[in-house]
Scaffold this active site. Structure first.
Site, PDB file in Angstrom:
ATOM      1  N   GLU A 137       1.101  -1.046  -0.258  1.00  0.00           N
ATOM      2  CA  GLU A 137       0.236   0.051   0.103  1.00  0.00           C
ATOM      3  C   GLU A 137       0.793   1.245  -0.111  1.00  0.00           C
ATOM      4  OE1 GLU A 137      -3.240   1.088  -0.209  1.00  0.00           O
ATOM      5  OE2 GLU A 137      -2.364   2.991  -0.361  1.00  0.00           O
ATOM      6  N   ALA A 154     -22.525   2.628  -1.684  1.00  0.00           N
ATOM      7  CA  ALA A 154     -23.850   2.073  -1.586  1.00  0.00           C
ATOM      8  C   ALA A 154     -23.630   0.883  -2.388  1.00  0.00           C
ATOM      9  CB  ALA A 154     -25.182   2.834  -1.958  1.00  0.00           C
ATOM     10  N   ARG A 198     -18.086   4.360   4.331  1.00  0.00           N
ATOM     11  CA  ARG A 198     -16.072   3.818   3.904  1.00  0.00           C
ATOM     12  C   ARG A 198     -15.550   3.863   4.764  1.00  0.00           C
ATOM     13  NH1 ARG A 198     -15.334   4.899  -1.625  1.00  0.00           N
ATOM     14  NH2 ARG A 198     -17.250   5.669  -2.946  1.00  0.00           N
ATOM     15  N   ARG A 218     -19.410  16.784  -2.301  1.00  0.00           N
ATOM     16  CA  ARG A 218     -20.090  15.506  -1.824  1.00  0.00           C
ATOM     17  C   ARG A 218     -20.223  16.028  -0.132  1.00  0.00           C
ATOM     18  NH1 ARG A 218     -15.439  10.481  -3.076  1.00  0.00           N
ATOM     19  NH2 ARG A 218     -17.230   9.086  -2.842  1.00  0.00           N
ATOM     20  N   ASP A 238     -11.105  -1.139  -9.507  1.00  0.00           N
ATOM     21  CA  ASP A 238     -11.314   0.485 -10.418  1.00  0.00           C
ATOM     22  C   ASP A 238      -9.484   0.431 -11.148  1.00  0.00           C
ATOM     23  OD1 ASP A 238     -13.276   1.280  -9.442  1.00  0.00           O
ATOM     24  OD2 ASP A 238     -12.227   3.365  -8.448  1.00  0.00           O
ATOM     25  N   ALA A 275     -18.219  -0.187  -6.590  1.00  0.00           N
ATOM     26  CA  ALA A 275     -17.221  -1.053  -5.800  1.00  0.00           C
ATOM     27  C   ALA A 275     -17.988  -2.596  -5.763  1.00  0.00           C
ATOM     28  CB  ALA A 275     -17.371  -0.157  -4.265  1.00  0.00           C
TER      29      ALA A 275
HETATM   30  P1  FAD Z   1      -9.230   2.408  -4.314  1.00  0.00           P
HETATM   31  O1  FAD Z   1     -10.682   2.835  -3.330  1.00  0.00           O
HETATM   32  O2  FAD Z   1      -8.924   3.981  -5.340  1.00  0.00           O
HETATM   33  O3  FAD Z   1      -7.603   1.525  -3.280  1.00  0.00           O
HETATM   34  C1  FAD Z   1      -6.809   1.567  -4.496  1.00  0.00           C
HETATM   35  C2  FAD Z   1      -6.003   1.550  -3.281  1.00  0.00           C
HETATM   36  O4  FAD Z   1      -4.767   1.557  -3.943  1.00  0.00           O
HETATM   37  C3  FAD Z   1      -5.265   2.485  -2.256  1.00  0.00           C
HETATM   38  O5  FAD Z   1      -5.362   2.818  -1.098  1.00  0.00           O
HETATM   39  C4  FAD Z   1      -4.335   3.269  -2.583  1.00  0.00           C
HETATM   40  O6  FAD Z   1      -4.085   4.494  -1.866  1.00  0.00           O
HETATM   41  C5  FAD Z   1      -3.741   2.613  -3.375  1.00  0.00           C
HETATM   42  N1  FAD Z   1      -2.331   2.707  -4.444  1.00  0.00           N
HETATM   43  C6  FAD Z   1      -2.603   4.074  -6.103  1.00  0.00           C
HETATM   44  N2  FAD Z   1      -1.942   3.822  -6.388  1.00  0.00           N
HETATM   45  C7  FAD Z   1      -1.117   3.196  -5.927  1.00  0.00           C
HETATM   46  C8  FAD Z   1       0.629   2.151  -6.009  1.00  0.00           C
HETATM   47  N3  FAD Z   1       0.907   2.991  -7.725  1.00  0.00           N
HETATM   48  N4  FAD Z   1       1.027   1.718  -5.501  1.00  0.00           N
HETATM   49  C9  FAD Z   1       0.515   1.435  -4.566  1.00  0.00           C
HETATM   50  N5  FAD Z   1      -0.691   1.048  -3.984  1.00  0.00           N
HETATM   51  C10 FAD Z   1      -1.014   2.578  -4.823  1.00  0.00           C
HETATM   52  N6  FAD Z   1     -19.272   2.454  -6.037  1.00  0.00           N
HETATM   53  C11 FAD Z   1     -20.218   1.686  -5.424  1.00  0.00           C
HETATM   54  O7  FAD Z   1     -20.374   0.109  -5.534  1.00  0.00           O
HETATM   55  N7  FAD Z   1     -21.377   2.438  -4.775  1.00  0.00           N
HETATM   56  C12 FAD Z   1     -21.013   3.592  -5.203  1.00  0.00           C
HETATM   57  O8  FAD Z   1     -22.388   4.219  -4.226  1.00  0.00           O
HETATM   58  C13 FAD Z   1     -20.480   4.648  -5.398  1.00  0.00           C
HETATM   59  N8  FAD Z   1     -20.379   5.813  -4.705  1.00  0.00           N
HETATM   60  C14 FAD Z   1     -19.622   6.477  -5.681  1.00  0.00           C
HETATM   61  C15 FAD Z   1     -18.918   8.129  -5.381  1.00  0.00           C
HETATM   62  C16 FAD Z   1     -18.581   8.284  -5.779  1.00  0.00           C
HETATM   63  C17 FAD Z   1     -18.466  10.065  -6.316  1.00  0.00           C
HETATM   64  C18 FAD Z   1     -17.107   7.898  -6.754  1.00  0.00           C
HETATM   65  C19 FAD Z   1     -16.416   8.563  -7.291  1.00  0.00           C
HETATM   66  C20 FAD Z   1     -17.182   6.515  -6.709  1.00  0.00           C
HETATM   67  C21 FAD Z   1     -18.142   6.012  -6.176  1.00  0.00           C
HETATM   68  N9  FAD Z   1     -18.106   3.944  -6.211  1.00  0.00           N
HETATM   69  C22 FAD Z   1     -18.666   3.968  -5.818  1.00  0.00           C
HETATM   70  C23 FAD Z   1     -16.904   3.773  -6.850  1.00  0.00           C
HETATM   71  C24 FAD Z   1     -15.948   3.044  -5.989  1.00  0.00           C
HETATM   72  O9  FAD Z   1     -16.008   3.837  -5.162  1.00  0.00           O
HETATM   73  C25 FAD Z   1     -14.468   1.928  -6.383  1.00  0.00           C
HETATM   74  O10 FAD Z   1     -15.196   1.590  -7.072  1.00  0.00           O
HETATM   75  C26 FAD Z   1     -14.471   1.555  -5.903  1.00  0.00           C
HETATM   76  O11 FAD Z   1     -13.621   2.527  -3.905  1.00  0.00           O
HETATM   77  C27 FAD Z   1     -12.649   1.457  -5.463  1.00  0.00           C
HETATM   78  O12 FAD Z   1     -11.914   0.497  -4.528  1.00  0.00           O
HETATM   79  P2  FAD Z   1     -10.387   0.004  -5.033  1.00  0.00           P
HETATM   80  O13 FAD Z   1     -10.111  -0.936  -3.948  1.00  0.00           O
HETATM   81  O14 FAD Z   1     -10.655  -0.819  -6.579  1.00  0.00           O
HETATM   82  O15 FAD Z   1      -9.376   1.245  -5.672  1.00  0.00           O
END
Ligand code: FAD
Length: 436
Positions: free
Chosen positions: A40, A53, A132, A215, A326, A339
């Site tokens: 991380e 959600a 979250r 937000r 993502d 998510a």
């Molecule tokens: P992230 O949460 O981005 O986590 C990535 C992690 O990797 C972070 O901890 C970061 O620090 C780390 N990282 C990044 N780069 C590196 C690197 N080079 N080396 C090591 N670590 C690194 N989805 C829903 O299902 N329902 C909702 O209601 C919803 N609402 C949303 C509202 C908004 C305004 C937005 C923008 C998104 C919303 N989403 C929602 C989408 C959801 O937030 C994401 O799909 C989800 O949080 C992605 O999770 P993740 O773990 O894949 O990525």
């Protein structure tokens, strides 16, 4: 933090990124005895203070992955507060007063702010919204000590040239780590994606969606005082011209989560979150009706979040490097399913990796995962962008009957997925397929 199961598989995995994707994947793989390390970039695990959600598909995926993940979700989740609204995803209203005629009607019998229709989950569901940061804290409890390394920002990846097929992660602090495979869960600005697709691929980086969002969190007492019980305590969407606003209850009904959307053509600022003033934020919604104006005025932090998404890419894996969450399919939030797609990814990939007996099986896992997950998760990205336009009167115009017809049918394929069938499909591909 919990204690670990003794690892049993003859390979070890690097998970890059410890957000919702990285943590749920780690919990799932550890329970199958797969050794792993989470790298991380941040100094500790953390999420923003906002709501997210999860639909019925996501809740079911959690249940199928692990009782621990499902329990984490259940301990934080909040549903609509009225039992009559438990099957409702959102109640839809027109929020923009510019749609109203001179007497305030947006269509016969309905005024600005009145309920137009509900979008309902088709089946009983344990979906809901979570704060979250609390959800992440619950997931972190399931990660054994020593599994995560912090301050490790992935810079690049290189295959080991000794015939093993292993890969090395190189970090910004100058260190490196060798693993059998790397799963990039590093989010919308993923370095893993950039390496995997190549910098010159237009899909390697996220593009601006034409929308941005504010937000906010409003204490429920205050929300009830401003809006009345029904509107404050149950999920709402207010539609308008080139913008919309949504709310849903979180924190067991003590807080109302708000996201207010607006449009602009370009985003040139390298920062994706910038500050503005309350006056400017209020001015953007000056032509909206009383519900929206009250909500906007009660929001404390006028930060603007530019909304980006990933253009569809041609693969989610290359050799022993794979993308998840993502990093693979960052989306605008208009389906509220980004998510949830991450959790579904984890279900399919972890089930396949449970089947793997040797390091040579990993690429076949990635291939089967890619084949099953890429079409569905990319469909969500394109559909979500379109949904944003629907809510902003840019897809069906402001014809409320057409908007309703579109909206009440567009979520079924996301919520009603037969995940057990998807697992079987993935396993068949795994058993029959060769990898690239
Ligand atoms: P992230 O949460 O981005 O986590 C990535 C992690 O990797 C972070 O901890 C970061 O620090 C780390 N990282 C990044 N780069 C590196 C690197 N080079 N080396 C090591 N670590 C690194 N989805 C829903 O299902 N329902 C909702 O209601 C919803 N609402 C949303 C509202 C908004 C305004 C937005 C923008 C998104 C919303 N989403 C929602 C989408 C959801 O937030 C994401 O799909 C989800 O949080 C992605 O999770 P993740 O773990 O894949 O990525």
């Amino acid at each position: 933090m919990s204690s670990t199961n003794s690892p049993s598989k003859p390979f070890d995995i690097a998970i890059v990124g410890g957000g919702i994707s990285g943590l749920t994947l780690a919990i799932a793989l550890l329970q199958h005895g797969i050794p792993l390390t989470i790298y991380e970039a941040a100094p500790h695990f953390g999420e923003i203070g906002a709501g997210v959600a999860f639909g019925p598909n996501a809740a079911l995926a959690m249940k199928l992955i692990s009782s621990k993940i499902h329990a984490a979700f259940n301990s934080c989740k909040t549903t609509n507060q009225w039992s009559s609204k438990h099957r409702t995803w959102f109640t839809v209203r027109v929020g923009d007063a510019r749609k109203a005629d001179k007497d305030g009607f947006v269509k016969e019998g309905t005024k600005v702010g009145d309920a137009l229709f509900d979008v309902e989950f088709g089946r009983d569901t344990d979906s809901g919204g979570v704060y979250r940061a609390h959800f992440l804290d619950e997931l972190v409890k399931e990660i054994p000590d020593g599994v995560a390394k912090f301050g490790k920002r992935l810079d690049t990846i290189s295959p080991v040239e000794d015939g093993s097929g292993d890969v090395v992660c190189h970090f910004a602090d100058g260190t490196s780590a060798r693993h059998s495979a790397v799963i990039g869960c590093d989010g919308i600005k993923s370095r893993t994606r950039e390496w995997l697709l190549g910098k010159e691929d237009p899909a390697a980086r996220a593009v601006f969606s034409g929308k941005y969002a504010y937000r906010g969190l409003i204490p429920m007492d205050k929300a009830v005082e401003m809006l009345g019980e029904e509107v404050a305590k149950n999920s709402q969407m207010f539609f308008g011209y080139h913008g919309h606003l949504l709310t849903f209850p979180i924190e067991k009904g003590n807080t109302m989560n708000v996201v207010a959307f607006n449009s602009c053509e370009h985003w040139d600022n390298p920062q994706w979150v910038i500050s503005t003033t309350k006056e400017e934020m209020n001015a953007e919604y000056a032509a909206w009706g009383p519900h929206v104006q009250k909500i906007i005025r009660a929001m404390q932090k006028p930060d603007i979040w530019a909304l980006f998404y990933h253009p569809p890419c041609s693969t989610y894996y290359k050799g022993r490097v794979c993308l998840l969450g993502d990093a693979a399919h960052a989306t605008t939030p208009h389906h509220g399913a980004g998510a949830g797609m991450c959790i579904e990814d984890v279900l399919i990939l972890s089930t396949l990796m449970k089947e793997a007996k040797s390091v040579g099986d990993l690429e076949r896992c990635f291939k089967a995962y890619d084949e099953v997950r890429r079409p569905r998760s990319q469909r969500n990205v394109t559909g979500s962008k379109e949904a944003g336009m629907l809510y902003d009167f840019e897809l069906e115009g402001d014809d409320l009957d057409r908007v309703e017809k579109n909206f009440t049918s567009r979520m079924r394929w996301i919520w009603d997925i037969d995940l057990e069938e998807e697992i079987e499909r993935a396993k068949k591909i795994y058993q029959g397929g060769s990898a690239k």
